[in-house]
Design an enzyme around this catalytic site. Structure first.
Site, PDB file in Angstrom:
ATOM      1  N   ARG A  53       4.589  -7.873   4.549  1.00 41.23           N
ATOM      2  CA  ARG A  53       5.535  -7.956   3.441  1.00 41.23           C
ATOM      3  C   ARG A  53       6.617  -8.948   3.816  1.00 41.23           C
ATOM      4  O   ARG A  53       7.125  -8.961   4.931  1.00 41.23           O
ATOM      5  CB  ARG A  53       6.162  -6.588   3.141  1.00 41.23           C
ATOM      6  CG  ARG A  53       5.253  -5.625   2.392  1.00 41.23           C
ATOM      7  CD  ARG A  53       5.045  -6.068   0.954  1.00 41.23           C
ATOM      8  NE  ARG A  53       4.351  -5.061   0.163  1.00 41.23           N
ATOM      9  CZ  ARG A  53       3.047  -5.039  -0.045  1.00 41.23           C
ATOM     10  NH1 ARG A  53       2.279  -5.970   0.510  1.00 41.23           N
ATOM     11  NH2 ARG A  53       2.504  -4.105  -0.797  1.00 41.23           N
ATOM     12  N   ILE A  62      -4.460  -2.315  10.380  1.00 46.15           N
ATOM     13  CA  ILE A  62      -4.553  -3.771  10.318  1.00 46.15           C
ATOM     14  C   ILE A  62      -4.183  -4.392  11.657  1.00 46.15           C
ATOM     15  O   ILE A  62      -4.850  -5.314  12.136  1.00 46.15           O
ATOM     16  CB  ILE A  62      -3.671  -4.319   9.179  1.00 46.15           C
ATOM     17  CG1 ILE A  62      -4.213  -3.839   7.826  1.00 46.15           C
ATOM     18  CG2 ILE A  62      -3.618  -5.849   9.226  1.00 46.15           C
ATOM     19  CD1 ILE A  62      -3.325  -4.182   6.655  1.00 46.15           C
ATOM     20  N   HIS A  81      -0.054 -15.057  -1.156  1.00 43.32           N
ATOM     21  CA  HIS A  81      -0.346 -13.620  -1.071  1.00 43.32           C
ATOM     22  C   HIS A  81      -1.833 -13.344  -1.345  1.00 43.32           C
ATOM     23  O   HIS A  81      -2.177 -12.580  -2.250  1.00 43.32           O
ATOM     24  CB  HIS A  81       0.526 -12.843  -2.059  1.00 43.32           C
ATOM     25  CG  HIS A  81       0.690 -11.402  -1.660  1.00 43.32           C
ATOM     26  ND1 HIS A  81       1.831 -10.681  -1.895  1.00 43.32           N
ATOM     27  CD2 HIS A  81      -0.144 -10.530  -1.030  1.00 43.32           C
ATOM     28  CE1 HIS A  81       1.701  -9.448  -1.440  1.00 43.32           C
ATOM     29  NE2 HIS A  81       0.491  -9.332  -0.908  1.00 43.32           N
ATOM     30  N   ARG A  91       6.063   1.960  15.907  1.00 43.89           N
ATOM     31  CA  ARG A  91       6.969   3.104  15.808  1.00 43.89           C
ATOM     32  C   ARG A  91       6.577   4.192  16.803  1.00 43.89           C
ATOM     33  O   ARG A  91       7.435   4.835  17.403  1.00 43.89           O
ATOM     34  CB  ARG A  91       6.939   3.652  14.380  1.00 43.89           C
ATOM     35  CG  ARG A  91       7.917   4.772  14.118  1.00 43.89           C
ATOM     36  CD  ARG A  91       8.009   5.101  12.653  1.00 43.89           C
ATOM     37  NE  ARG A  91       6.708   5.359  12.061  1.00 43.89           N
ATOM     38  CZ  ARG A  91       6.525   5.771  10.812  1.00 43.89           C
ATOM     39  NH1 ARG A  91       7.576   5.926  10.019  1.00 43.89           N
ATOM     40  NH2 ARG A  91       5.320   5.991  10.336  1.00 43.89           N
ATOM     41  N   GLY A 138      -1.025  -0.332  13.338  1.00 44.71           N
ATOM     42  CA  GLY A 138      -1.824   0.562  12.512  1.00 44.71           C
ATOM     43  C   GLY A 138      -3.233   0.018  12.366  1.00 44.71           C
ATOM     44  O   GLY A 138      -3.739  -0.713  13.220  1.00 44.71           O
ATOM     45  N   GLY A 169      -4.039 -12.463   1.314  1.00 48.14           N
ATOM     46  CA  GLY A 169      -4.608 -11.864   2.506  1.00 48.14           C
ATOM     47  C   GLY A 169      -5.704 -10.859   2.225  1.00 48.14           C
ATOM     48  O   GLY A 169      -6.665 -10.740   2.987  1.00 48.14           O
ATOM     49  N   GLU A 201       9.063 -12.652  -3.763  1.00 49.12           N
ATOM     50  CA  GLU A 201       7.881 -12.949  -4.580  1.00 49.12           C
ATOM     51  C   GLU A 201       8.091 -12.546  -6.037  1.00 49.12           C
ATOM     52  O   GLU A 201       8.737 -11.533  -6.301  1.00 49.12           O
ATOM     53  CB  GLU A 201       6.664 -12.189  -4.030  1.00 49.12           C
ATOM     54  CG  GLU A 201       6.134 -12.740  -2.725  1.00 49.12           C
ATOM     55  CD  GLU A 201       4.836 -12.071  -2.284  1.00 49.12           C
ATOM     56  OE1 GLU A 201       4.067 -11.633  -3.173  1.00 49.12           O
ATOM     57  OE2 GLU A 201       4.591 -11.990  -1.081  1.00 49.12           O
TER      58      GLU A 201
END
Length: 333
Positions: free
Chosen positions: A245, A163, A295, A183, A161, A297, A274
């Protein structure tokens, strides 16, 4: 003349000052100035009193919580791109619109992904610790602190996608060969621009990569996408980087394989449970087998302000009777 009542907008975490000032100007904004995460009961209480809820990834808005929301709640304007912490289907069933903040975190997250792609094979965190942890450094040596070159290596991107494509652009500049599984296959124009090779089979791709980057969203279909079975396909000299994730990877299986020397290492910015971090992962980090980040990013001031501005645009559009530009649709689940 009676003063027009402003909508109650409950914000669950501390946001950048400029965003909070703007929210106070536009709405009856109830802010979380001490930034303490709300308990589940606190979150439910907020959902009972709000016209609009502005949650973050730390808020678990499941079917139970939504079932206890007040009739006033008509919009959940999520401060974040991911929405896996919200039961969107249940919200829609209850007549609650859900929005998110796509696009604004792309470059920041891709920067951090590239940083981990560099940090793990080149042992950057381990090298920095030599100077900061009072370890003795006797000077340069031809055979000391040897890492691995990334130029010419094969990078397998899981999730092409926004990113994933931004990571590919950066990686190409570092001489990496771009491979991807998605996908849906991206447009030929994008493949040509990125010199990217598409793999229909995730199993076949990961078995042949030097570095694997996880950049797909967390959905029911991607939970443990990198399962114990798939992780065993990865070469023992390969590395995994995850800035998406934590739940996409079977973390316990990853720990076992790295501990046994069957995967070379990992760079992780997200974790399966998390904010708890697997103690075995922490031990691997102390043994210089993995690089762990909390976390961060997307943690740039510019990105957070852009996110807040998108939240405000979504709220104003909704309150003005228009379709919010970043509405989460059932087809996206």
């Amino acid at each position: 003349m009676a003063k027009i009542k402003q909508p109650v907008v409950v914000v669950t975490r501390k946001l950048p000052d400029s965003i909070e000032v703007r929210m106070r100007e536009l709405f009856d904004a109830q802010l979380n100035l001490d930034d303490a995460p709300l308990s589940q009961s606190g979150l439910i209480e907020a959902m009972r009193s709000a016209d609009v809820l502005v949650p973050t990834v730390t808020d678990r808005i499941d079917a139970t919580a939504l079932g206890k929301a007040g009739d006033r709640l008509k919009l959940i304007a999520n401060f974040g791109n991911g929405f896996d912490h919200i039961d969107v289907a249940k919200a829609i069933e209850r007549g609650i619109t859900v929005t998110n903040t796509p696009g604004v975190l792309t470059e920041d997250t891709a920067d951090m992904t590239m940083a981990l792609i560099l940090a793990v094979p080149r042992r950057l965190a381990e090298g920095a610790a030599v100077l900061t942890n009072e370890k003795k450094w006797s000077g340069w040596s031809p055979t000391w602190m040897l890492g691995h070159r990334i130029w010419g290596k094969r990078l397998g991107i899981i999730g092409m996608g926004r990113i994933g494509q931004a990571v590919a652009r950066r990686a190409r500049a570092f001489g990496l060969q771009i491979h991807y599984h998605n996908r849906r296959r991206v447009a030929p124009k994008i493949e040509q621009e990125l010199s990217a090779t598409y793999w229909d089979s995730l199993d076949q791709m990961i078995a042949r990569m030097d570095i694997i980057s996880v950049n797909c969203p967390r959905t029911p279909a991607t939970y443990h996408l990198l399962s114990a079975r798939r992780l065993k396909l990865i070469r023992p000299d390969a590395y995994i980087v995850n800035t998406a994730r934590g739940e996409v990877i079977d973390e316990d299986a990853l720990v076992r394989l790295i501990s046994d020397g069957k995967i070379a290492g990992a760079g992780l910015d997200v974790f399966e449970r998390e904010p708890m971090v697997n103690p075995k992962l922490l031990r691997l980090a102390r043994a210089d087998k993995v690089v762990l980040l909390p976390h961060m990013g997307s943690a740039t001031l510019e990105g957070r302000i852009d996110m807040g501005e998108k939240v405000i645009v979504n709220i104003r559009a909704f309150l003005d009777g228009h379709r919010p530009p970043d509405r989460v649709l059932p087809s996206m689940l």
